[in-house]
Scaffold this motif. Structure first.
Motif, PDB file in Angstrom:
ATOM      1  N   ILE A 124      46.324  49.636  33.629  1.00  0.00           N
ATOM      2  CA  ILE A 124      47.313  49.572  34.700  1.00  0.00           C
ATOM      3  C   ILE A 124      46.754  48.894  35.949  1.00  0.00           C
ATOM      4  O   ILE A 124      46.544  49.556  36.964  1.00  0.00           O
ATOM      5  CB  ILE A 124      47.826  50.955  35.112  1.00  0.00           C
ATOM      6  N   PRO A 125      46.447  47.613  35.896  1.00  0.00           N
ATOM      7  CA  PRO A 125      45.866  46.966  37.071  1.00  0.00           C
ATOM      8  C   PRO A 125      46.901  46.771  38.181  1.00  0.00           C
ATOM      9  O   PRO A 125      47.374  45.677  38.438  1.00  0.00           O
ATOM     10  CB  PRO A 125      45.360  45.623  36.528  1.00  0.00           C
ATOM     11  N   PHE A 126      47.269  47.872  38.819  1.00  0.00           N
ATOM     12  CA  PHE A 126      48.221  47.815  39.932  1.00  0.00           C
ATOM     13  C   PHE A 126      47.649  48.573  41.118  1.00  0.00           C
ATOM     14  O   PHE A 126      47.120  49.669  40.975  1.00  0.00           O
ATOM     15  CB  PHE A 126      49.562  48.446  39.556  1.00  0.00           C
ATOM     16  N   ALA A 128      38.803  41.331  33.643  1.00  0.00           N
ATOM     17  CA  ALA A 128      39.799  40.443  34.245  1.00  0.00           C
ATOM     18  C   ALA A 128      40.199  40.946  35.628  1.00  0.00           C
ATOM     19  O   ALA A 128      40.368  40.155  36.569  1.00  0.00           O
ATOM     20  CB  ALA A 128      41.027  40.338  33.337  1.00  0.00           C
ATOM     21  N   SER A 129      40.344  42.255  35.778  1.00  0.00           N
ATOM     22  CA  SER A 129      40.659  42.823  37.091  1.00  0.00           C
ATOM     23  C   SER A 129      39.519  42.583  38.071  1.00  0.00           C
ATOM     24  O   SER A 129      39.752  42.243  39.236  1.00  0.00           O
ATOM     25  CB  SER A 129      40.936  44.331  36.961  1.00  0.00           C
ATOM     26  N   LEU A 130      38.285  42.749  37.609  1.00  0.00           N
ATOM     27  CA  LEU A 130      37.129  42.518  38.479  1.00  0.00           C
ATOM     28  C   LEU A 130      37.059  41.062  38.940  1.00  0.00           C
ATOM     29  O   LEU A 130      36.718  40.783  40.089  1.00  0.00           O
ATOM     30  CB  LEU A 130      35.838  42.908  37.754  1.00  0.00           C
ATOM     31  N   GLY A 133      37.134  52.547  39.877  1.00  0.00           N
ATOM     32  CA  GLY A 133      38.462  52.157  39.416  1.00  0.00           C
ATOM     33  C   GLY A 133      39.139  51.250  40.412  1.00  0.00           C
ATOM     34  O   GLY A 133      40.279  51.471  40.812  1.00  0.00           O
ATOM     35  N   CYS A 134      38.440  50.182  40.815  1.00  0.00           N
ATOM     36  CA  CYS A 134      38.908  49.343  41.926  1.00  0.00           C
ATOM     37  C   CYS A 134      40.039  48.406  41.539  1.00  0.00           C
ATOM     38  O   CYS A 134      40.608  47.742  42.408  1.00  0.00           O
ATOM     39  CB  CYS A 134      37.745  48.541  42.511  1.00  0.00           C
ATOM     40  N   SER A 135      40.344  48.298  40.253  1.00  0.00           N
ATOM     41  CA  SER A 135      41.427  47.441  39.780  1.00  0.00           C
ATOM     42  C   SER A 135      41.217  46.015  40.306  1.00  0.00           C
ATOM     43  O   SER A 135      40.120  45.469  40.192  1.00  0.00           O
ATOM     44  CB  SER A 135      42.786  48.019  40.195  1.00  0.00           C
ATOM     45  N   THR A 136      42.240  45.417  40.890  1.00  0.00           N
ATOM     46  CA  THR A 136      42.156  44.022  41.323  1.00  0.00           C
ATOM     47  C   THR A 136      41.675  43.866  42.766  1.00  0.00           C
ATOM     48  O   THR A 136      41.754  42.772  43.323  1.00  0.00           O
ATOM     49  CB  THR A 136      43.513  43.317  41.131  1.00  0.00           C
TER      50      THR A 136
END
Length: 270
Positions: A70-72, A138-140, A105-108
């Motif tokens: 859930i990269p939000f 990919a989020s990183l 859990g820094c996501s984007t």
């Protein structure tokens, strides 16, 4: 869908065996919803078909990983939390000659750039090392770029102002081609790293750990593992920030933290 629960468990075991990403102790209901959505996106009729596809096609696995993680996020999400950090945590952090902060859990990257802006306004950014971690490469990569859609800026700006921001939010970015790029100097002291709360180890001597809107997707034993990592990572009397729907109540670590601003899920290690 017949046998869906069994297929779901086998999928998670297969992902762990093949890619070393451990989703086995993630909450079943939310996990199932995401996997059923992935079936549509990856054009698979069954979870078993999806399993075969992601095991043989790393590109398909990355698409599934994007769905599972859930990269939000958004900048200064839950502004009252950042206001509480500004009012109750930053004055204490200011007493240290150098600081280490972990955004798990820094996501984007929206939260870590929000933290960097807050630290700059508090005069602390230059003496702070920020560690931003996630399990999704990919989020990183997106987080490292510090580029976000222009359409998001209005919401980001409103959050920033409600969080007690002291400057014009536009001072922190440049806009072009329907996107904004944040000031690269904000990231000078940020280390972006692949890290799993399910399988990896601690970062040592952190003054503040923020892990927001991640634990709600974990089963209880994985929540306790993550909280154990945070407790061990924090220095004496270090701070912990959780998401608005997360709590230490009923966890194995409820008696190891004192509330700072309980309504904002800010705690301090005993």
């Amino acid at each position: 869908m017949p046998h869906a629960d069994l297929e779901l468990r086998l999928l998670m075991e297969a992902i762990y065996a093949k890619y070393s990403h451990d989703f086995r102790d993630y909450s079943g209901s939310s996990q199932k919803r995401r996997v059923l959505y992935a079936l549509q996106q990856l054009e698979c009729d069954t979870i078993s078909t999806l399993q075969s596809k992601v095991l043989h096609d790393p590109t398909a696995f990355q698409k599934l990983l994007d769905i599972l993680t859930i990269p939000f996020s958004e900048m200064f999400r839950d502004p009252s939390y950042f206001l509480a950090l500004r009012q109750h945590v930053m004055p204490v952090l200011r007493t240290y000659p150098s600081l280490k902060i972990w955004i798990a859990g820094c996501s984007t990257g929206e939260e870590v750039y929000s933290m960097a802006i807050l630290l700059r306004e508090e005069g602390l950014l230059e003496r702070t090392m920020l560690y931003a971690t996630d399990i999704n490469p990919a989020s990183l990569d997106k987080a490292r770029q510090g580029i976000f859609p222009l359409a998001s800026v209005q919401a980001f700006t409103a959050n920033y102002q409600a969080s007690g921001g002291t400057a014009a939010f536009s001072d922190y970015y440049t806009a072009a081609y329907n996107a904004v790029r944040f000031d690269r100097t904000l990231a000078d002291n940020i280390t972006f790293a692949d890290h799993s709360l399910a399988t990896d180890h601690v970062f040592s001597e952190m003054h503040l750990v923020c892990c927001r809107n991640v634990l709600i997707y974990f089963k209880r034993n994985l929540q306790d593992r993550a909280l154990g990592l945070f407790h061990e990572s924090l220095c004496h009397r270090g701070f912990l920030g959780l998401g608005s729907k997360e709590s230490l109540d009923f966890s194995s670590f409820a008696d190891r933290f004192d509330p700072v601003v309980k309504a904002e899920r800010l705690f301090r290690k005993r």
